[in-house]
Design a protein around this motif. Sequence first.
Motif, mmCIF file in Angstrom:
data_model
loop_
_atom_site.group_PDB
_atom_site.id
_atom_site.type_symbol
_atom_site.label_atom_id
_atom_site.label_comp_id
_atom_site.label_asym_id
_atom_site.label_seq_id
_atom_site.Cartn_x
_atom_site.Cartn_y
_atom_site.Cartn_z
ATOM 1 N N VAL A 12 -58.692 -2.171 1.561
ATOM 2 C CA VAL A 12 -57.668 -1.167 1.265
ATOM 3 C C VAL A 12 -56.513 -1.868 0.566
ATOM 4 O O VAL A 12 -56.061 -2.936 1.001
ATOM 5 C CB VAL A 12 -57.165 -0.477 2.558
ATOM 6 N N GLU A 13 -56.036 -1.278 -0.504
ATOM 7 C CA GLU A 13 -54.902 -1.850 -1.212
ATOM 8 C C GLU A 13 -53.621 -1.593 -0.422
ATOM 9 O O GLU A 13 -53.251 -0.442 -0.167
ATOM 10 C CB GLU A 13 -54.773 -1.229 -2.603
ATOM 11 N N VAL A 14 -52.957 -2.661 -0.031
ATOM 12 C CA VAL A 14 -51.708 -2.552 0.722
ATOM 13 C C VAL A 14 -50.577 -2.277 -0.256
ATOM 14 O O VAL A 14 -50.391 -2.999 -1.239
ATOM 15 C CB VAL A 14 -51.431 -3.842 1.528
ATOM 16 N N VAL A 15 -49.819 -1.229 0.024
ATOM 17 C CA VAL A 15 -48.755 -0.826 -0.901
ATOM 18 C C VAL A 15 -47.494 -1.662 -0.650
ATOM 19 O O VAL A 15 -47.260 -2.162 0.450
ATOM 20 C CB VAL A 15 -48.422 0.667 -0.742
ATOM 21 N N THR A 16 -46.689 -1.793 -1.673
ATOM 22 C CA THR A 16 -45.437 -2.552 -1.572
ATOM 23 C C THR A 16 -44.334 -1.781 -2.293
ATOM 24 O O THR A 16 -44.577 -0.810 -3.006
ATOM 25 C CB THR A 16 -45.581 -3.947 -2.219
ATOM 26 N N GLY A 17 -43.110 -2.247 -2.114
ATOM 27 C CA GLY A 17 -41.977 -1.712 -2.850
ATOM 28 C C GLY A 17 -41.768 -0.227 -2.622
ATOM 29 O O GLY A 17 -41.805 0.274 -1.496
ATOM 30 N N VAL A 23 -44.752 5.875 1.622
ATOM 31 C CA VAL A 23 -45.741 6.043 2.698
ATOM 32 C C VAL A 23 -45.042 6.114 4.050
ATOM 33 O O VAL A 23 -45.380 6.952 4.903
ATOM 34 C CB VAL A 23 -46.773 4.905 2.674
ATOM 35 N N VAL A 24 -44.047 5.249 4.273
ATOM 36 C CA VAL A 24 -43.292 5.288 5.525
ATOM 37 C C VAL A 24 -42.596 6.635 5.669
ATOM 38 O O VAL A 24 -42.610 7.260 6.747
ATOM 39 C CB VAL A 24 -42.262 4.138 5.578
ATOM 40 N N TYR A 94 -54.867 17.013 2.485
ATOM 41 C CA TYR A 94 -54.201 17.027 1.183
ATOM 42 C C TYR A 94 -53.552 15.674 0.901
ATOM 43 O O TYR A 94 -53.672 15.128 -0.210
ATOM 44 C CB TYR A 94 -53.149 18.136 1.152
ATOM 45 N N LEU A 95 -52.887 15.119 1.887
ATOM 46 C CA LEU A 95 -52.235 13.827 1.699
ATOM 47 C C LEU A 95 -53.255 12.713 1.491
ATOM 48 O O LEU A 95 -53.007 11.764 0.731
ATOM 49 C CB LEU A 95 -51.341 13.516 2.907
ATOM 50 N N LEU A 96 -54.402 12.823 2.136
ATOM 51 C CA LEU A 96 -55.467 11.843 1.913
ATOM 52 C C LEU A 96 -55.987 11.918 0.483
ATOM 53 O O LEU A 96 -56.242 10.895 -0.158
ATOM 54 C CB LEU A 96 -56.604 12.071 2.909
ATOM 55 N N VAL A 97 -56.146 13.140 -0.026
ATOM 56 C CA VAL A 97 -56.578 13.311 -1.413
ATOM 57 C C VAL A 97 -55.547 12.716 -2.358
ATOM 58 O O VAL A 97 -55.877 12.019 -3.327
ATOM 59 C CB VAL A 97 -56.816 14.798 -1.720
ATOM 60 N N ARG A 98 -54.280 12.980 -2.103
ATOM 61 C CA ARG A 98 -53.214 12.443 -2.945
ATOM 62 C C ARG A 98 -53.203 10.915 -2.934
ATOM 63 O O ARG A 98 -52.828 10.272 -3.920
ATOM 64 C CB ARG A 98 -51.857 12.956 -2.463
ATOM 65 N N ALA A 99 -53.652 10.336 -1.805
ATOM 66 C CA ALA A 99 -53.684 8.878 -1.692
ATOM 67 C C ALA A 99 -54.958 8.276 -2.277
ATOM 68 O O ALA A 99 -55.151 7.058 -2.234
ATOM 69 C CB ALA A 99 -53.532 8.467 -0.232
ATOM 70 N N ARG A 187 -52.709 1.346 4.701
ATOM 71 C CA ARG A 187 -52.025 1.136 3.423
ATOM 72 C C ARG A 187 -50.724 0.355 3.601
ATOM 73 O O ARG A 187 -50.246 -0.279 2.667
ATOM 74 C CB ARG A 187 -51.750 2.487 2.762
ATOM 75 N N LEU A 188 -50.149 0.431 4.793
ATOM 76 C CA LEU A 188 -48.934 -0.346 5.070
ATOM 77 C C LEU A 188 -49.240 -1.783 5.480
ATOM 78 O O LEU A 188 -48.321 -2.597 5.610
ATOM 79 C CB LEU A 188 -48.119 0.330 6.178
ATOM 80 N N GLY A 189 -50.514 -2.090 5.704
ATOM 81 C CA GLY A 189 -50.904 -3.446 6.050
ATOM 82 C C GLY A 189 -50.948 -3.741 7.531
ATOM 83 O O GLY A 189 -51.124 -4.897 7.923
ATOM 84 N N LEU A 190 -50.792 -2.727 8.388
ATOM 85 C CA LEU A 190 -50.898 -2.969 9.822
ATOM 86 C C LEU A 190 -52.329 -3.363 10.178
ATOM 87 O O LEU A 190 -53.289 -2.885 9.563
ATOM 88 C CB LEU A 190 -50.508 -1.730 10.621
ATOM 89 N N THR A 191 -52.472 -4.193 11.193
ATOM 90 C CA THR A 191 -53.808 -4.553 11.657
ATOM 91 C C THR A 191 -54.476 -3.336 12.281
ATOM 92 O O THR A 191 -53.811 -2.376 12.693
ATOM 93 C CB THR A 191 -53.743 -5.676 12.699
ATOM 94 N N GLU A 192 -55.782 -3.386 12.364
ATOM 95 C CA GLU A 192 -56.514 -2.270 12.953
ATOM 96 C C GLU A 192 -56.107 -2.039 14.402
ATOM 97 O O GLU A 192 -55.982 -0.896 14.849
ATOM 98 C CB GLU A 192 -58.026 -2.524 12.866
ATOM 99 N N ASN A 193 -55.901 -3.115 15.160
ATOM 100 C CA ASN A 193 -55.535 -2.958 16.567
ATOM 101 C C ASN A 193 -54.155 -2.333 16.724
ATOM 102 O O ASN A 193 -53.945 -1.465 17.582
ATOM 103 C CB ASN A 193 -55.582 -4.309 17.276
#
Length: 266
Positions: A12-17, A23-24, A94-99, A187-193
């Motif tokens: 998954v591409e982690v978003v930045t900036g 996303v937050v 809808y938000l998943l489609v947009r992403a 997408r924010l880069g959090l670990t799965e756990n």
Amino acid sequence: MNSWLSPARPEVEVVTGRERRLVVTEILVVATVTLGLSGLRSLISLLDSLAAPAPLAQRKVTIDQPLATDAWVDLAAQLASSLQLVAWGGLGLYLLVRAGSGPRGVGLDGRRPWRDLRAACGLAALIGIPGLGFYLLTRAIGINLTVVPSVLDDHWWRVPVLLVSAFANSWAEEVLVVGWLLSALRRLGLTENRSLLVAAVLRGSYHLYQGFGGGIGNLVMGLVFGRYWQRTGRLWPLVVAHTLIDVVAFVGSALLAGKVSFLPGN
């Protein structure tokens, strides 16, 4: 060797900036207007129950109850309530489609219907049977309210409405808390756990109106369901399993209340 305790994280591409801030913001806004707000209300409801003179186990909370005095108006109100939940799930899709994901990306497609159905039945049994025992235990030791799943009047539409309600609840929760939220946290880069824990705590929070047992039980359900999705990428089994659990609770309560010893009367 992979295990169910070690999730398989897809690429998954982690978003930045600016994209990360968006996303937050998306998570905060959607949580505020849907299940996050439900969690806050549930906490307030629990605090009110704790402040009351009667012990938790002697207090009742009802999930499906009449919303109007006239039968036809009540039917319309019940369906409108379910429609809101279906719309919440639709917002998540809808938000998943947009992403760049969408239904197929989270396992809401028809590629493997029978395998998904078998998995759903297994998950329903895994959660539902111990869940009933845990509810009875927490009520017996006084940390949970008496939960009455349904007190709808005995109209011709009662069972169909309860079936719709069961699916609507399941659809909203699984799409938002598992499919959409876990995808957004990836997408924010959090670990799965860590993502799993966040989603499970959210699920537990909006069941706190039932008492501490309801919160803890649903937190555990969130851990199991969330890990299943992280390992398989299939969301239909969670929606169907959750629906089966709620159908048994809602319809069983409506038909058997007062006739089975461990079910409270209406």
